[in-house]
Write a protein that holds these residues in place. Sequence first.
Motif, PDB file in Angstrom:
ATOM      1  N   ILE A 261       4.053  -6.274   2.637  1.00 17.60           N
ATOM      2  CA  ILE A 261       4.603  -7.502   2.074  1.00 17.60           C
ATOM      3  C   ILE A 261       3.528  -8.582   2.092  1.00 17.60           C
ATOM      4  O   ILE A 261       2.682  -8.595   2.985  1.00 17.60           O
ATOM      5  N   PRO A 262       3.546  -9.481   1.112  1.00 25.78           N
ATOM      6  CA  PRO A 262       2.589 -10.589   1.147  1.00 25.78           C
ATOM      7  C   PRO A 262       2.802 -11.412   2.424  1.00 25.78           C
ATOM      8  O   PRO A 262       3.936 -11.514   2.916  1.00 25.78           O
ATOM      9  N   PRO A 263       1.727 -11.962   3.003  1.00 21.17           N
ATOM     10  CA  PRO A 263       1.857 -12.725   4.248  1.00 21.17           C
ATOM     11  C   PRO A 263       2.911 -13.828   4.120  1.00 21.17           C
ATOM     12  O   PRO A 263       3.002 -14.487   3.092  1.00 21.17           O
ATOM     13  N   GLY A 264       3.699 -13.978   5.169  1.00 22.26           N
ATOM     14  CA  GLY A 264       4.681 -15.076   5.211  1.00 22.26           C
ATOM     15  C   GLY A 264       5.979 -14.790   4.476  1.00 22.26           C
ATOM     16  O   GLY A 264       6.879 -15.621   4.466  1.00 22.26           O
ATOM     17  N   THR A 265       6.105 -13.608   3.851  1.00 19.09           N
ATOM     18  CA  THR A 265       7.356 -13.305   3.152  1.00 19.09           C
ATOM     19  C   THR A 265       8.224 -12.396   4.024  1.00 19.09           C
ATOM     20  O   THR A 265       7.703 -11.644   4.853  1.00 19.09           O
ATOM     21  N   GLU A 329       1.827  -5.335  -1.847  1.00 14.43           N
ATOM     22  CA  GLU A 329       0.399  -5.030  -1.984  1.00 14.43           C
ATOM     23  C   GLU A 329       0.193  -3.570  -1.597  1.00 14.43           C
ATOM     24  O   GLU A 329       0.496  -3.174  -0.461  1.00 14.43           O
ATOM     25  N   LEU A 330      -0.316  -2.781  -2.517  1.00 12.83           N
ATOM     26  CA  LEU A 330      -0.551  -1.361  -2.241  1.00 12.83           C
ATOM     27  C   LEU A 330      -1.807  -1.246  -1.387  1.00 12.83           C
ATOM     28  O   LEU A 330      -2.887  -1.688  -1.784  1.00 12.83           O
ATOM     29  N   THR A 331      -1.674  -0.670  -0.187  1.00 14.83           N
ATOM     30  CA  THR A 331      -2.813  -0.639   0.736  1.00 14.83           C
ATOM     31  C   THR A 331      -3.396   0.759   0.917  1.00 14.83           C
ATOM     32  O   THR A 331      -4.500   0.897   1.414  1.00 14.83           O
ATOM     33  N   GLU A 332      -2.651   1.785   0.546  1.00 12.54           N
ATOM     34  CA  GLU A 332      -3.174   3.135   0.794  1.00 12.54           C
ATOM     35  C   GLU A 332      -2.466   4.153  -0.084  1.00 12.54           C
ATOM     36  O   GLU A 332      -1.253   4.093  -0.247  1.00 12.54           O
ATOM     37  N   THR A 333      -3.251   5.049  -0.653  1.00 10.07           N
ATOM     38  CA  THR A 333      -2.657   6.243  -1.277  1.00 10.07           C
ATOM     39  C   THR A 333      -3.338   7.442  -0.619  1.00 10.07           C
ATOM     40  O   THR A 333      -4.562   7.447  -0.478  1.00 10.07           O
ATOM     41  N   MET A 334      -2.580   8.409  -0.232  1.00  9.64           N
ATOM     42  CA  MET A 334      -3.189   9.604   0.357  1.00  9.64           C
ATOM     43  C   MET A 334      -2.315  10.822   0.078  1.00  9.64           C
ATOM     44  O   MET A 334      -1.161  10.688  -0.336  1.00  9.64           O
ATOM     45  N   ALA A 335      -2.898  11.968   0.278  1.00 12.18           N
ATOM     46  CA  ALA A 335      -2.135  13.214   0.152  1.00 12.18           C
ATOM     47  C   ALA A 335      -2.529  14.121   1.301  1.00 12.18           C
ATOM     48  O   ALA A 335      -3.668  14.084   1.771  1.00 12.18           O
ATOM     49  N   ARG A 336      -1.608  14.893   1.759  1.00 11.49           N
ATOM     50  CA  ARG A 336      -1.869  15.916   2.763  1.00 11.49           C
ATOM     51  C   ARG A 336      -0.990  17.117   2.440  1.00 11.49           C
ATOM     52  O   ARG A 336       0.013  16.992   1.732  1.00 11.49           O
ATOM     53  N   ALA A 337      -1.374  18.251   3.021  1.00  2.00           N
ATOM     54  CA  ALA A 337      -0.613  19.469   2.781  1.00  2.00           C
ATOM     55  C   ALA A 337       0.318  19.749   3.955  1.00  2.00           C
ATOM     56  O   ALA A 337      -0.107  19.723   5.105  1.00  2.00           O
TER      57      ALA A 337
END
Length: 432
Positions: A261-265, A329-337
């Motif tokens: 979330i955006p800061p303060g929201t 705010e999108l901070t990470e995209t990852m994939a794992r098996a």
Amino acid sequence: MTSAHPATSARGKTVVVDVVIVGAGLIGLATAWELRRRGRKVAVIDPAPGQGASRAAAGMLAPISEVQYQQNFLNPLMSASAAEYPRFAAAVEQACGESVGYRATETLVCGVDQADRQALTDLSRLQQSYGMAVASMALSEARILEPALSPRLSSVFRIPTDHQVDPRRLVSGLLTALAGRRTTGTFPDGGPAHVLRGQAKALRWNGSGAVAGIELADGQSVLATETILAPGLGVAGLEGLPDTCRMPLRPVHGDILRARIPPGTPHLIERTVRGLVHGLPVYLVPRADGTVVIGATSREDNQAGPSAGGVFRLLRDAQALVPGVAELELTETMARARPGTPDDAPYLGRIRSVSGEPVAGLVISTGYFRHGVLLAPLAARLASQLVTGQVGADPAADAAHLSTTDPHRFPVLAIGRHGVSSQASTLKNAKN
Ligand SMILES: Cc1cc2nc3c(=O)[nH]c(=O)nc-3n(C[C@H](O)[C@H](O)[C@H](O)COP(=O)(O)OP(=O)(O)OC[C@H]3O[C@@H](n4cnc5c(N)ncnc54)[C@H](O)[C@@H]3O)c2cc1C
């Protein structure tokens, strides 16, 4: 079993412990910790502790919303482990002095169109037939609880007892507890565990046909009375395994996103929100700090990194349930098996030889597929009991769990001229 003192040879090449565990994912770490609590000297080997499937996991502890048709044999495992979670999480927190992010918040399961509503209604009837607490609720009521829910949902079902934990915090807490950096006297005599950053290469055998430990790729050895294989999908890469250890295990990739979330929201949601969007599953799991974890794709395409189509679908479908996802705010995209088995149940038990005799000193604990976070406390307890000979409070229930997780319930994979190939994966004991 006697407790040998950990010893390092003059050349620093050999560690001697009671139990060596290959793999420091949640399963290996939780098992190591459980053994340490029981006074065993433990070594865990992993080149990158906690960076496998456990790094990606959303951490849903969802024995009810994870119910699948034709998989009722999994329900006792999932509900037993969920029941052990509050004590397990509290004990790890006490030992490491950090929060592991266990949250007893509830889960709302939502549908978007009429077909989703029908599918979720049918599933809720199945869940109720198992005595599980799930109830349909009016969208207006649900939006009082979670105002960010879309006003266009067709259906909402409430599951008060499906909770969550933060797998990354749990990995970190277990590593701290194992290293003995902050202990509260809960360990009788095991001492700090050895967490060795290295690749296990091969099993070591002694002259009388028992497994005697592990050889690492860098030449080190770890000698132990008991060896537990918990390397997730890494079993196939180990040398010196009995042929009966070549059980079917396949990678099922999942894309997963983290957004904040955006800061303060204010937090976007407080409960886990999951469900079906035009037939496709999606979930949003809110952490205590307002981070939202978004996932649910399942791919068997062998693409290790995040799939563009998967990420697109997750963002699209998460917004169909909670439109405010677009503001995060999108901070990470990852994939794992995920380590998948033919029936989605894990492999946990003593390895047996071709003649059916137990191989002395060798236990396997892998194949946790989409339930490894949930099943970690139960898996750790059962594996610990197997190697210590101790029994739990309900031996009959534990025996039933171990029957479900029998590592030899499928034909082994054939090893031919061209490497490992899959044979027909027929169930030895048909599951209903
Ligand atoms: C996207 C996604 C979301 C998920 N969400 C959930 C969820 O919400 N709830 C849930 O219950 N489960 C969930 N899961 C499933 C869960 O993450 C797994 O079942 C669980 O993490 C398996 O733990 P593990 O320790 O067996 O495997 P891993 O975490 O993969 O750990 C295996 C470890 O073994 C090590 N290793 C491999 N080979 C060797 C070797 N030769 N020597 C030394 N070390 C070795 C690896 O480096 C790795 O660290 C999810 C999985 C994915 C991918």
